[in-house]
Every structure is written in structure tokens, then in C-alpha cells.
Design an enzyme around this catalytic site. Structure first.
Site, PDB file in Angstrom:
ATOM      1  N   ASP B  61       6.191  15.440   3.575  1.00 57.80           N
ATOM      2  CA  ASP B  61       5.746  14.899   2.291  1.00 57.80           C
ATOM      3  C   ASP B  61       6.926  14.151   1.670  1.00 57.80           C
ATOM      4  O   ASP B  61       7.968  14.759   1.410  1.00 57.80           O
ATOM      5  CB  ASP B  61       5.305  16.063   1.383  1.00 57.80           C
ATOM      6  CG  ASP B  61       4.754  15.568   0.053  1.00 57.80           C
ATOM      7  OD1 ASP B  61       4.972  14.383  -0.288  1.00 57.80           O
ATOM      8  OD2 ASP B  61       4.101  16.375  -0.638  1.00 57.80           O
ATOM      9  N   VAL B  62       6.781  12.857   1.455  1.00 58.77           N
ATOM     10  CA  VAL B  62       7.941  12.085   0.971  1.00 58.77           C
ATOM     11  C   VAL B  62       8.400  12.542  -0.412  1.00 58.77           C
ATOM     12  O   VAL B  62       9.482  12.163  -0.856  1.00 58.77           O
ATOM     13  CB  VAL B  62       7.653  10.563   0.937  1.00 58.77           C
ATOM     14  CG1 VAL B  62       7.481  10.025   2.344  1.00 58.77           C
ATOM     15  CG2 VAL B  62       6.466  10.231   0.056  1.00 58.77           C
ATOM     16  N   TYR B 153       1.411   1.924 -11.242  1.00 56.99           N
ATOM     17  CA  TYR B 153       1.486   1.369  -9.878  1.00 56.99           C
ATOM     18  C   TYR B 153       2.353   0.107  -9.881  1.00 56.99           C
ATOM     19  O   TYR B 153       3.248  -0.056  -9.045  1.00 56.99           O
ATOM     20  CB  TYR B 153       0.081   1.052  -9.352  1.00 56.99           C
ATOM     21  CG  TYR B 153       0.081   0.592  -7.905  1.00 56.99           C
ATOM     22  CD1 TYR B 153       0.284   1.499  -6.876  1.00 56.99           C
ATOM     23  CD2 TYR B 153      -0.107  -0.748  -7.586  1.00 56.99           C
ATOM     24  CE1 TYR B 153       0.302   1.076  -5.548  1.00 56.99           C
ATOM     25  CE2 TYR B 153      -0.089  -1.185  -6.264  1.00 56.99           C
ATOM     26  CZ  TYR B 153       0.116  -0.265  -5.248  1.00 56.99           C
ATOM     27  OH  TYR B 153       0.142  -0.684  -3.944  1.00 56.99           O
ATOM     28  N   LYS B 157       5.966  -0.494  -7.902  1.00 61.65           N
ATOM     29  CA  LYS B 157       6.176  -1.556  -6.914  1.00 61.65           C
ATOM     30  C   LYS B 157       7.230  -2.561  -7.393  1.00 61.65           C
ATOM     31  O   LYS B 157       8.019  -3.073  -6.588  1.00 61.65           O
ATOM     32  CB  LYS B 157       4.847  -2.256  -6.606  1.00 61.65           C
ATOM     33  CG  LYS B 157       3.884  -1.383  -5.807  1.00 61.65           C
ATOM     34  CD  LYS B 157       4.478  -0.991  -4.453  1.00 61.65           C
ATOM     35  CE  LYS B 157       3.506  -0.222  -3.584  1.00 61.65           C
ATOM     36  NZ  LYS B 157       4.072   0.138  -2.268  1.00 61.65           N
ATOM     37  N   THR B 188      -7.639  -1.476   3.489  1.00 60.88           N
ATOM     38  CA  THR B 188      -7.196  -0.126   3.860  1.00 60.88           C
ATOM     39  C   THR B 188      -7.955   0.887   3.009  1.00 60.88           C
ATOM     40  O   THR B 188      -8.702   0.505   2.098  1.00 60.88           O
ATOM     41  CB  THR B 188      -5.692   0.064   3.579  1.00 60.88           C
ATOM     42  OG1 THR B 188      -5.494  -0.062   2.171  1.00 60.88           O
ATOM     43  CG2 THR B 188      -4.849  -0.972   4.297  1.00 60.88           C
TER      44      THR B 188
END
Lengths: 472, 247
Positions: B61-62, B153, B157, B188
Site C-alpha cells: 500500500d503506497v 485531485y 496532480k 480505465t
């Protein structure tokens, strides 16, 4: 220090002084002896190997490893003018030491070509100077030291107290423990100046001859060689002989010349501010450029009248590597390595002639070459022998060919009965080391290692590269 | 152009990460697959192996930042070195109108940004020491402007893009390449079912173009390239107009 595991300690990309060997290391910089002890204890508990580091002046991988513990912050220093003995923390630098001692009429008995190294680094590498033929290496001037071992025990060592450890930890490159306190004897001087005389040699043979003639009367003697010259001029160069002034010889008087301010290095060189000088060197960092620079330096020697001496401060004479800040950056991204073989006096002339010829045949002449005379000393893994050393700087851009060249030179040096110096090494292999130092000497060192550090806490990248796999 | 022999793909269990892992493996690269979902990793690894490629899988898990350093060392040891690190892990939570959910925001920042920094720092230090290596980060066009539709988000980014730019400026002098791929809409799981998508490309196509950027050592590029026009446009819109747009 945080409670996180050391395997997550901050990363730092560190290199050897030559910047040709680099590694991403976990990094800790303890602020005092307590934090140092705690760092070693934690590393031991967590099974992380420790590489001790000071100013990072060893050229190769002697101060790189998994967890680098930087002791340069431990800089307590006291100097006793009555005895000339300094008591210092491991991070005290040569610069700090001379600045403290000079006003009292003392100078470190042995200094390398830069004042940046720490005393712990100097002891671990057992550094030598331009007076190696007379004063021996640093270790001969150490009264005692405290060594913090892997078990957490601190051992006081001197030539008479635990002499076996004393003579192995000095020159042991941090494999036996961490120096936490050093007592070192300095040399009494009568002036802050040296009498310096340049002496020319038109070939390697002539340079050796002049060197030998001058040795008996010299306090310091070092030879610069134009390693790009070939044919009859192969090995031509210039010696610089330095001598202490006796009482009454200082024309300015010691009260003036023993001041720290009198010892400064020049702020400009050829009119160029020294801070940016390395950028001017950059265009010359290829063989034809270096041929030109070396030729210019050699010819400049003709401008100085033969047999004429001049007075120069200790700092200006000793610390040539500090003249041009950041000069190593001129070598670019690939950095450089130094290869410094030590060869017995019986075979040195012929060996060095062959090495210089080999470099030229391979199209990789050293950009800088320095000749020094040495003598034997009592340290276990010493590079000192009754002979000569030739330090050669090579750009590391063509790494594969350079390493191959160095391995060929190593063979030649070992055939001549020579040795090497780990502070200047990036290329040796376990078998080279075994041949250089002999199984008996290495066996004694490894026995001490097993006794003092059975878990292998102290392991640098150098150690992993050159230590023969146990059991020896 | 470099061919990558040993690569780590973080976020390899789906989307662009999975496609990149398959693409690299198909070209002969030994790939370490890192992602949280072990079953999905197993599926990707099996597909790669069936196609004759070499893949190792590491469930991680990052957001478990302290586990990253030892895992990174383990993976590099298993691969026998490292030429390429791809950070493609990412999550997208679309907040509803009027919704402010810190936990969702935190997850996006932790996965999209802090995970990239945890893995990026490890690779950067290794590559700087080695004077070689390529780091490919999958950022997004969403970082080009602060859109009202998804503050967290876009922030994650934008910060990732700036982080990668800073790494590039830090490492280029050592011969290390840091490449930022900024996809537009990619088909995706992250985007599936969302309305208003256009210029949609497959994950395979996005991966192919992102890998092309990495090979060329481009600093930064939109995937596909035509999104550069959109980026130019949205960066050019004055703030008083941009805030009225429903994006």
C-alpha cells in the site's frame, strides 16, 4: 533522533572526494558523543552496517556504506601550549587544529594536502604529508585515542596501552570502531614561514636524483610530475623543498608570522577570483588540454632562478588542494579517481617509469602526478614503506578502460613489491589487497576485527569491496 | 534511446500502470509490479509470464510510507539493479456538489502525491548516485488548473507535476531523466462511467505514449499530445471566467 527505524533514516547521496564513486546512503549526524553511541547501538540492534565519515576527503569509497554516521559535528578541542598536545573530538579538522595551535608556536606534525579532513579521518586513513620520509604518518604523533567499539565499550589505546589495537585502528579505516577522542602531539615551530626552494628535474631519473640529494637536509620535499611529457622528458617535473626556520631566522618575527591572519591563501590566482577558477579549468580537462597546462606549469618553473629560495606560509605550502575551491568539479559529472602506488626504493624508479609509459600508451595520462618519499612505520595496515609513492589523478569518464588500466598498473606495482593506500583507492580487488599486505598481516587485522566487531557492525563500501571473504 | 532492462512499476494492478508493466515486459524488461491488491497483481503477473515476460510482484500500500524503503531495496536486489521507476498509482474521488470530505481528499494526496514522493525520493537518490536512470511519473492534465469540480485531485496532480519538475531540475546534471506524463481522459476503471469524456484513449495507447516520452527523455508531455491545446486553453482563461465554467 526519531524513533523510526534506521532503514528509513534520511537518504543522502554521498560520494568520495573524487566523485567517481557515489552511493545513496542512510545518513545520521550525531551532535555529541552520546548521540554517536546511541546511533551505533541502534544500528547494531537493527542489523545495519555503519560507515563512519568525517569531511569526506578520502577519494574513493572509504566513507560510504549503508548507514553513514557523520562524526564531523563532534568538534571539541583543547590545546595545551605547555606540552604541545591537543585533545580533540573526532570531527576536529586539521584547519581547526592549526588555527588553535599556531599562535602558540605549534603546527600539526603531519598534514595532508588539504586542511579539510577531520582528525578521526586522519587517524582512520593514517594520512601522510610532504614530510612522510621524516615525520612518518599521522599515527606516529598520536599520544592516545578512545575507540568506541561495536559492543558499546570505549577502549583507551596508546602505543603502550592496548598497543595492538592502537596500531591496527590507526590506518584501519573505521573497521574496528569509532574514534571518540584523540590526543595528538604537535610540532614546535619558530616561525609561521617555511623556506621553500623549487628544484627542476628534466626527466624522471633527474627528478629522483635531485630528490635523493635533497632528502637529508629537507623537512618537506614533494615532487610534481608532468605526466603528459614523453620520450626523454618522461617524468620531468619540479620539486619543492620546504624547511622550518630556526629561531632568529624569521625576518618578520614570529609574533607576526605565527598569526592566523598571516597564513591566508591567495584570494585570486592569475587575477581570477579563486571561487570561479574551476570553471576556467573545465575546457582543459582532456588530454591535449592537460598537456598544455602541464607544459605551461613546467615552463613556468624556468622563470624562477635556480637555487633561489623564498619564504612561504605553512598554509600556502601545505594545502595546495585548497587553493582552488571546488576544483574537482572541473572533472565534470564522471568525477576522477586517484591511484597512488607505494613502491620499495629498489624498484620504484623503474616501476614509475613503466606506469607513466603505460598510461601514455593507453592514451590516459594522469592529469596530475605527485612524487613523495616514505619510510616504514609500526602500523598494521600501513601504506608506509622504505620507498616512494606516485599519486596520479585520472578523469573517470571512460570508467571501464580506466579501471582496466588501474588493474594492469596494480599488477605491476604488486610485482615490484608495492602497496596501496585505501584513502586514495577505488579500484583494488581482494586479491590485490592480499598480495599487497600479506596474509599474515591481514590475518592479524581480521582476528582483531572478529574480536572487536564480531557482528560486522562497521562495514564501509571499501571494506565490502576489498576484504577477502572470511575466513582468510 | 535507452531500453529499460529493469523496472519498477508502482500502481501496476490496473489502468496505465498495468499497461506499462505489460508493455515493458513484452519488450524484455524485467518488471517488478507493486500495488495494493495482491489478486490483481497476480492476474497481471500471470498474463506477463504467459506471454513469456519476467515479472515479480510485491503487494504494498503506497500509503504505508515506512514500508517503502526496505521494499525498494528488496526489489532492487531482486532485479539486480534499476533502470526505470514508474509511479502510476493514483486514486480519484469525485466530490458531489457541496461535498467536502477530508478523508477522501487525504487519500488522494497520500496516494497520488506522498506515495510518489516516497518512491520518487528512493529512486532519485539511487539514480543520482549511479549517474543514470529514468523516473516516469503519471500525473494528469487535471493539475494544470484549480477546477471547481475536484479541488483535492487537481491539487495532488499539480503538486506531483511540480515535484517531478523539481526532481528533473535536481537530477538532470547527473544524467538522470525525470519524465512527467500528463494524460487526458484514459479509458480505465478510474474514469469508467463518467460523463462528458472526450478524446478518450485506451490504457494501452496511453502507456505506449508515456513510455515513448520516457525513452526520448522528454521533460514533460501530454498523452495524447493534443491535450496540450486544452492545457493551453484552460491556462489562458482569465480567473473571473474560469470560475464560471462547470469543470
Amino acid at each position: 533522533m526519531s524513533d523510526a527505524r534506521l532503514s528509513s533514516a534520511p537518504l543522502r547521496v554521498l560520494g568520495g572526494f573524487g566523485q567517481a564513486v557515489n552511493a545513496a546512503c542512510r545518513y545520521l549526524a550525531p551532535r555529541d558523543a552520546g548521540e554517536l553511541a546511541e546511533a551505533l547501538a541502534r544500528a547494531s540492534r537493527e542489523g545495519m552496517a555503519v560507515a563512519l565519515r568525517g569531511s569526506g576527503r578520502s577519494y574513493g569509497d572509504a566513507a560510504l556504506g549503508d548507514l553513514v554516521v557523520d562524526t564531523s559535528g563532534l568538534r571539541d578541542l583543547s590545546f595545551d601550549p605547555a606540552t604541545g598536545v591537543a585533545t580533540a573530538g573526532p570531527g576536529v579538522t586539521i584547519e581547526q587544529l592549526w588555527r588553535e595551535a599556531l599562535p602558540h608556536g605549534y603546527w600539526p606534525a603531519v598534514v595532508p594536502g588539504t586542511m579539510a579532513p577531520t582528525l578521526a579521518g586522519c587517524l582512520a586513513a593514517n594520512v601522510h604529508g610532504k614530510n612522510a620520509f621524516r615525520a612518518g604518518p599521522t599515527g606516529e604523533h598520536v599520544e592516545s585515542f578512545d575507540l568506541l567499539t561495536a559492543s558499546g565499550e570505549t577502549l583507551r589505546c596508546s602505543p603502550t596501552e592496548r598497543p595492538e589495537i592502537f596500531h591496527a585502528a590507526i590506518g584501519g579505516f573505521g573497521a574496528l570502531g569509532a574514534f571518540t577522542r584523540v590526543q595528538i602531539r604537535l610540532k614546535k615551530i619558530e616561525s609561521g614561514l617555511l623556506r621553500v626552494e623549487p628544484i627542476r628535474g628534466r626527466s624522471l631519473a633527474e627528478l629522483f636524483d635531485r630528490f635523493e640529494e635533497r632528502l637529508p637536509a629537507a623537512d618537506y620535499l614533494v615532487g610534481w610530475i608532468d605526466a603528459t611529457a614523453s620520450g626523454a622528458s618522461l617524468g620531468r617535473g619540479q620539486l619543492h623543498q620546504g624547511n622550518y626556520l630556526s629561531a632568529g631566522e624569521d625576518p618578520e618575527g614570529p609574533a607576526s608570522t605565527l598569526r592566523v591572519e598571516r597564513q591566508g591563501l591567495p584570494g585570486t590566482i592569475f587575477g581570477v577570483p579563486k571561487g570561479i577558477l574551476w570553471r576556467f579549468l573545465r575546457p582543459f580537462m582532456w588530454p591535449p588540454g592537460m598537456r598544455l597546462l602541464n607544459l605551461a606549469k613546467y615552463l613556468a618553473g624556468y622563470l624562477q632562478p635556480a637555487g633561489k629560495s623564498y619564504l612561504q606560509s605553512h598554509v600556502a605550502f601545505a594545502f595546495l588542494l585548497d587553493y582552488v575551491p571546488d576544483w574537482r568539479r572541473a572533472y565534470g559529472r564522471a568525477g576522477f579517481i586517484q591511484f597512488q602506488p607505494f613502491v620499495p626504493k629498489e624498484t620504484a624508479r623503474e616501476t614509475f617509469r613503466e606506469l607513466l609509459s603505460l598510461c601514455q600508451r593507453e592514451g590516459m595520462p594522469p592529469f596530475l602526478a605527485v612524487l613523495k618519499r616514505h619510510r616504514p612505520d609500526p602500523f598494521l595496515l600501513t601504506h608506509g614503506l622504505d620507498g616512494w609513492s606516485l599519486a596520479m589523478d585520472f578523469p573517470a569518464a571512460d570508467r571501464e578502460r580506466l579501471w582496466a588500466l588501474c588493474h594492469r598498473m596494480s599488477e605491476r606495482v604488486l610485482d615490484a613489491g608495492g602497496r596501496f593506500y585505501f584513502a586514495k583507492d577505488a579500484v583494488l580487488r581482494p586479491l590485490d589487497v592480499e598480495r599487497a599486505f600479506g596474509r599474515e598481516r591481514l590475518g592479524r587485522f581480521f582476528e582483531l576485527k572478529r574480536r572487536l566487531d564480531p557482528g560486522g557492525l562497521f562495514q564501509t563500501s571499501l571494506w565490502r569491496r576489498v576484504a577477502p571473504p572470511p575466513p582468510l | 534511446m535507452p531500453t529499460f532492462q529493469r523496472a519498477i512499476v508502482v500502481g501496476a494492478s490496473s489502468g496505465i500502470g498495468e499497461a506499462l508493466a505489460r508493455l515493458l515486459a513484452a519488450e524484455g524488461c524485467h518488471v517488478a509490479l507493486v500495488a495494493r491488491r495482491a489478486a490483481e497483481l497476480e492476474r497481471v503477473a500471470s498474463a506477463i509470464r504467459e506471454a513469456g515476460g519476467r515479472a515479480e510482484l510485491f503487494a504494498h500500500d503506497v500509503r504505508d510510507f515506512t514500508a517503502a524503503p526496505p521494499l525498494f531495496e528488496r526489489i532492487v536486489g531482486a532485479l539486480g539493479g534499476l533502470d526505470l521507476l514508474v509511479y502510476a498509482a493514483g486514486v480519484l474521488h469525485e466530490p458531489a456538489e457541496g461535498e467536502y470530505d477530508f478523508e477522501k481528499d487525504r487519500e488522494m494526496v497520500e496516494v497520488n502525491l506522498l506515495g510518489a514522493m516516497a518512491w520518487g525520493n528512493l529512486a532519485a537518490a539511487r539514480f543520482e548516485a549511479a549517474r543514470a536512470g529514468t523516473l516516469l511519473g503519471i500525473s494528469s492534465i487535471a493539475g494544470e488548473r484549480g477546477r471547481r469540480g475536484n479541488p483535492a485531485y487537481g491539487t495532488s496532480k499539480a503538486a506531483m507535476t511540480t515535484y517531478l519538475e523539481a526532481l528533473r531540475n535536481r537530477l538532470s546534471r547527473y544524467g538522470v531523466r525525470v519524465v512527467t506524463a500528463k494524460p487526458g481522459y484514459v479509458d480505465t476503471a478510474m474514469t469508467r462511467g463518467k460523463k462528458g469524456l472526450f478524446w478518450l484513449v485506451s490504457a494501452d495507447e496511453a502507456a505506449r505514449q508515456a513510455l515513448g516520452l520516457a525513452r526520448r527523455g522528454s521533460r514533460s508531455g501530454f498523452v495524447p499530445r493534443r491535450w496540450a491545446l486544452v492545457a493551453l486553453a484552460i491556462r489562458s482563461i482569465p480567473s473571473f471566467l474560469f470560475r464560471r465554467l462547470n469543470v
